[in-house]
Design a protein around this motif. Sequence first.
Motif, PDB file in Angstrom:
ATOM      1  N   THR A 163       7.393   5.330  -5.991  1.00 49.16           N
ATOM      2  CA  THR A 163       6.631   5.759  -4.811  1.00 49.16           C
ATOM      3  C   THR A 163       6.982   4.873  -3.619  1.00 49.16           C
ATOM      4  OG1 THR A 163       4.805   4.298  -5.395  1.00 49.16           O
ATOM      5  CG2 THR A 163       4.738   6.553  -6.237  1.00 49.16           C
ATOM      6  N   LEU A 164       6.810   5.438  -2.427  1.00 53.92           N
ATOM      7  CA  LEU A 164       7.064   4.679  -1.194  1.00 53.92           C
ATOM      8  C   LEU A 164       5.852   3.834  -0.862  1.00 53.92           C
ATOM      9  CD1 LEU A 164       8.823   7.351   1.080  1.00 53.92           C
ATOM     10  CD2 LEU A 164       9.872   5.430  -0.120  1.00 53.92           C
ATOM     11  N   VAL A 165       6.124   2.547  -0.598  1.00 57.21           N
ATOM     12  CA  VAL A 165       5.034   1.634  -0.251  1.00 57.21           C
ATOM     13  C   VAL A 165       5.413   0.881   1.033  1.00 57.21           C
ATOM     14  CG1 VAL A 165       4.278   1.348  -2.637  1.00 57.21           C
ATOM     15  CG2 VAL A 165       6.036  -0.178  -1.723  1.00 57.21           C
ATOM     16  N   ARG A 166       4.365   0.309   1.631  1.00 55.36           N
ATOM     17  CA  ARG A 166       4.566  -0.507   2.854  1.00 55.36           C
ATOM     18  C   ARG A 166       3.721  -1.763   2.709  1.00 55.36           C
ATOM     19  NH1 ARG A 166       4.046   2.383   8.572  1.00 55.36           N
ATOM     20  NH2 ARG A 166       5.703   3.585   7.518  1.00 55.36           N
TER      21      ARG A 166
ATOM     22  N   THR B  94       8.790  -1.018   7.956  1.00 53.90           N
ATOM     23  CA  THR B  94       9.568  -0.077   7.132  1.00 53.90           C
ATOM     24  C   THR B  94       8.926   0.070   5.760  1.00 53.90           C
ATOM     25  OG1 THR B  94      10.980  -1.860   6.344  1.00 53.90           O
ATOM     26  CG2 THR B  94      11.725  -0.673   8.304  1.00 53.90           C
ATOM     27  N   ASP B  95       9.281   1.136   5.127  1.00 55.36           N
ATOM     28  CA  ASP B  95       8.785   1.424   3.777  1.00 55.36           C
ATOM     29  C   ASP B  95       9.819   0.989   2.746  1.00 55.36           C
ATOM     30  OD1 ASP B  95       6.570   2.603   4.931  1.00 55.36           O
ATOM     31  OD2 ASP B  95       7.474   4.616   4.923  1.00 55.36           O
TER      32      ASP B  95
ATOM     33  N   PHE C 281       0.864  -1.172   0.000  1.00 49.98           N
ATOM     34  CA  PHE C 281       0.000   0.000   0.000  1.00 49.98           C
ATOM     35  C   PHE C 281       0.903   1.224   0.000  1.00 49.98           C
ATOM     36  CE2 PHE C 281      -3.069  -3.092   1.397  1.00 49.98           C
ATOM     37  CZ  PHE C 281      -4.309  -2.590   1.043  1.00 49.98           C
ATOM     38  N   HIS C 282       0.343   2.323  -0.540  1.00 44.33           N
ATOM     39  CA  HIS C 282       1.106   3.568  -0.451  1.00 44.33           C
ATOM     40  C   HIS C 282       1.416   3.825   1.023  1.00 44.33           C
ATOM     41  CE1 HIS C 282       0.813   4.656  -4.635  1.00 44.33           C
ATOM     42  NE2 HIS C 282      -0.506   4.406  -4.642  1.00 44.33           N
ATOM     43  N   ALA C 283       2.621   4.258   1.278  1.00 44.65           N
ATOM     44  CA  ALA C 283       3.084   4.436   2.646  1.00 44.65           C
ATOM     45  C   ALA C 283       2.206   5.389   3.414  1.00 44.65           C
ATOM     46  CB  ALA C 283       4.534   4.910   2.643  1.00 44.65           C
ATOM     47  N   SER C 284       1.724   6.430   2.761  1.00 46.69           N
ATOM     48  CA  SER C 284       0.895   7.416   3.454  1.00 46.69           C
ATOM     49  C   SER C 284      -0.426   6.803   3.887  1.00 46.69           C
ATOM     50  CB  SER C 284       0.653   8.624   2.549  1.00 46.69           C
ATOM     51  OG  SER C 284       0.032   8.210   1.326  1.00 46.69           O
ATOM     52  N   ASP C 285      -0.948   5.863   3.035  1.00 42.87           N
ATOM     53  CA  ASP C 285      -2.187   5.188   3.422  1.00 42.87           C
ATOM     54  C   ASP C 285      -1.928   4.174   4.548  1.00 42.87           C
ATOM     55  OD1 ASP C 285      -3.639   6.572   1.546  1.00 42.87           O
ATOM     56  OD2 ASP C 285      -3.328   5.057  -0.033  1.00 42.87           O
TER      57      ASP C 285
ATOM     58  N   VAL D 124      -4.096 -15.320  -7.192  1.00 44.03           N
ATOM     59  CA  VAL D 124      -3.571 -13.953  -7.089  1.00 44.03           C
ATOM     60  C   VAL D 124      -4.711 -13.065  -6.618  1.00 44.03           C
ATOM     61  CG1 VAL D 124      -2.565 -12.012  -8.358  1.00 44.03           C
ATOM     62  CG2 VAL D 124      -1.924 -14.366  -8.968  1.00 44.03           C
ATOM     63  N   GLY D 125      -4.352 -12.021  -5.818  1.00 40.41           N
ATOM     64  CA  GLY D 125      -5.404 -11.139  -5.354  1.00 40.41           C
ATOM     65  C   GLY D 125      -4.860  -9.786  -4.987  1.00 40.41           C
ATOM     66  N   SER D 126      -5.828  -8.840  -4.706  1.00 39.86           N
ATOM     67  CA  SER D 126      -5.483  -7.493  -4.259  1.00 39.86           C
ATOM     68  C   SER D 126      -6.361  -7.183  -3.050  1.00 39.86           C
ATOM     69  CB  SER D 126      -5.716  -6.470  -5.369  1.00 39.86           C
ATOM     70  OG  SER D 126      -7.091  -6.493  -5.752  1.00 39.86           O
ATOM     71  N   ALA D 127      -6.041  -6.076  -2.337  1.00 35.16           N
ATOM     72  CA  ALA D 127      -6.774  -5.789  -1.099  1.00 35.16           C
ATOM     73  C   ALA D 127      -7.160  -4.332  -1.061  1.00 35.16           C
ATOM     74  CB  ALA D 127      -5.917  -6.138   0.118  1.00 35.16           C
ATOM     75  N   VAL D 128      -8.273  -4.050  -0.330  1.00 34.97           N
ATOM     76  CA  VAL D 128      -8.751  -2.693  -0.096  1.00 34.97           C
ATOM     77  C   VAL D 128      -8.977  -2.542   1.397  1.00 34.97           C
ATOM     78  CG1 VAL D 128     -10.571  -1.016  -0.512  1.00 34.97           C
ATOM     79  CG2 VAL D 128      -9.829  -2.528  -2.364  1.00 34.97           C
ATOM     80  N   VAL D 129      -8.384  -1.494   1.960  1.00 31.67           N
ATOM     81  CA  VAL D 129      -8.579  -1.187   3.389  1.00 31.67           C
ATOM     82  C   VAL D 129      -9.215   0.186   3.437  1.00 31.67           C
ATOM     83  CG1 VAL D 129      -7.502  -0.826   5.634  1.00 31.67           C
ATOM     84  CG2 VAL D 129      -6.599  -2.575   4.082  1.00 31.67           C
ATOM     85  N   GLY D 130     -10.418   0.212   3.934  1.00 32.61           N
ATOM     86  CA  GLY D 130     -11.136   1.476   3.926  1.00 32.61           C
ATOM     87  C   GLY D 130     -11.365   1.915   2.486  1.00 32.61           C
ATOM     88  N   SER D 131     -10.866   3.085   2.161  1.00 34.68           N
ATOM     89  CA  SER D 131     -10.978   3.597   0.780  1.00 34.68           C
ATOM     90  C   SER D 131      -9.680   3.449   0.023  1.00 34.68           C
ATOM     91  CB  SER D 131     -11.389   5.085   0.803  1.00 34.68           C
ATOM     92  OG  SER D 131     -10.440   5.857   1.527  1.00 34.68           O
ATOM     93  N   ALA D 132      -8.628   2.871   0.710  1.00 35.48           N
ATOM     94  CA  ALA D 132      -7.316   2.754   0.067  1.00 35.48           C
ATOM     95  C   ALA D 132      -7.175   1.369  -0.527  1.00 35.48           C
ATOM     96  CB  ALA D 132      -6.206   3.004   1.087  1.00 35.48           C
TER      97      ALA D 132
END
Length: 546
Positions: free
Chosen positions: A233-236, A225-226, A190-194, A253-261
């Motif tokens: 871009t920085l991810v975590r 750590t990021d 996920f983007h680090a900021s999210d 294979v899959g992807s994830a959504v947490v909240g709106s991110a």
Amino acid sequence: MATETTSKEAPTFQAPKKKKKWVKRLVALALVVGLLALLLTRCMQNGGQTASGAYLPAAATIQDLVVAVTGPGTIKPNDSYRATALVRGEILSAPFEEGQEIHKDDVLFVVDSSDVETSIQQAQLAVQSAQLSYDSLVRSRNDNAKDRQIKANAAGVIEHLYVDQGDNVVAGTPVADILDRDNMKLTVPFHASDAAGFYVGQSASVAVSGTAETLSGSITEISATDTVGLGGTLVRNVTVTVSNPGALSNLSVGSAVVGSAASAATANFQYAASKQVVAKASGELLSLSVKEGDRVYDGQLLGEVKEVNLQDQIDAAAIQLQNAQLSLQRAQDSLEDYTITSPIDGTVIEKNYKEGDNYDPSTATSTGGNAFMTVIYDMSRLTFDINVAETDVVKLKAGQPVRFTADALDGQEFTGVVEKVNINGTTAGGNTSYPVTVAVDGNGMDLAQQGLLPGMSVSASIIVEEIQNVLAVPVDAIQRGNTVLVAGPDALDKDGNLMDAAKLEEREVTLGRNNDEYIEILSGLEEGELVFIQYSASSFMSNFYM
């Protein structure tokens, strides 16, 4: 050498002259007169009168009677201590002199103990070594007990078994693969900021690529750590765990959504657990309680390896440790033998060794030395023992007064008291005697100043009873059957002397208490009545030699 011969008239042989009969008679008469004089003296002392024949008269008199038990003894101090040592060595200290007062626990001698101190140090090292060996074996046994147990390291299904019961395994041998197919993990960036706002346990949605299926899960791990992702871009990385509906595998294979991110990329699913169980100990596999396809929980016991027998080694090490400890204790205890102290209060009577002397108990006497380093007497009081016949001991008890004299001290009389009547008798020749302890009145040191010293022989009388104003006659007047001889009619002349012994009569009397000389008459006689004591020839001679 020539022999000279002379002629002399041969002497005429004469038989020895016979002594005249009157000489023998004179000697015999003198002996009889002497005996009669002695008996007369004894008779007068007893208040008696001369009698015809071999009879002595004695009057029944009112007198005080002292009943006593007599015997010899030897003076002893209240207590004594003859100090000696079990060890050899140089005497480093002897801080006392003869005649000095010593108190209990005072140090008498200090012997060089350097040898035993070295032994103590060696014994301490032996104990430490034995303790380490024992502890090491115990730890090995405890570790082996844990390592012998084969346990599941995750919850899941036994995917594969590598061994069977009875197989021999070594540490590190694979035993089983455990796979958790019920739960799948998806680790995506996920983007680090999210991700900075995410937390473990937070709900998440997972989309399976190539399908329209969406699964609900929760965050189980967030990377600390990021990293740099696609496009710079920085991810975590965030791990989301979901329940496997049955179709997911590690190829999905899959992807994830947490909240709106939403995650910045997709990734392959992984099984929630995929662990291999290995043996931690070597030996025969005694048990295996699972088979392929069985579900297990984390920590479940799957099997056990046969124990390596360390108990015999542990027991042997325990014995070695105990022996080492005992050796140390003996060495430490022996150190006390190098300091000799007094167990009593007293006075130093004898000192045989001094500082700088070498003492060896094994050669002290054989080389002319003294086995006793010093002798101490407790002179606070004096005592002595006398042996009393079984017929007399029943009369004695603690507290009875005692009078005694010492053979070496003419004209002096001392007193004491019966302290103990010992019931441990000694039998010899069919007769039993019992020791009786007498405590002497007065301080022992004061008595020593008067000349009464330990080792002196004494003659004692234990006062059993003192009776006043009783009717008594000499003990010798009593005949068999508790009778006495009294004058019958015409037995005495007008002066009261025995004239005809044939007219003496026996009279029965009732006897009371007695001592060695007189006996109490309870009935059968009146005060002043005469009794007659018959003396045989042997009696004359026995009295003569007394």
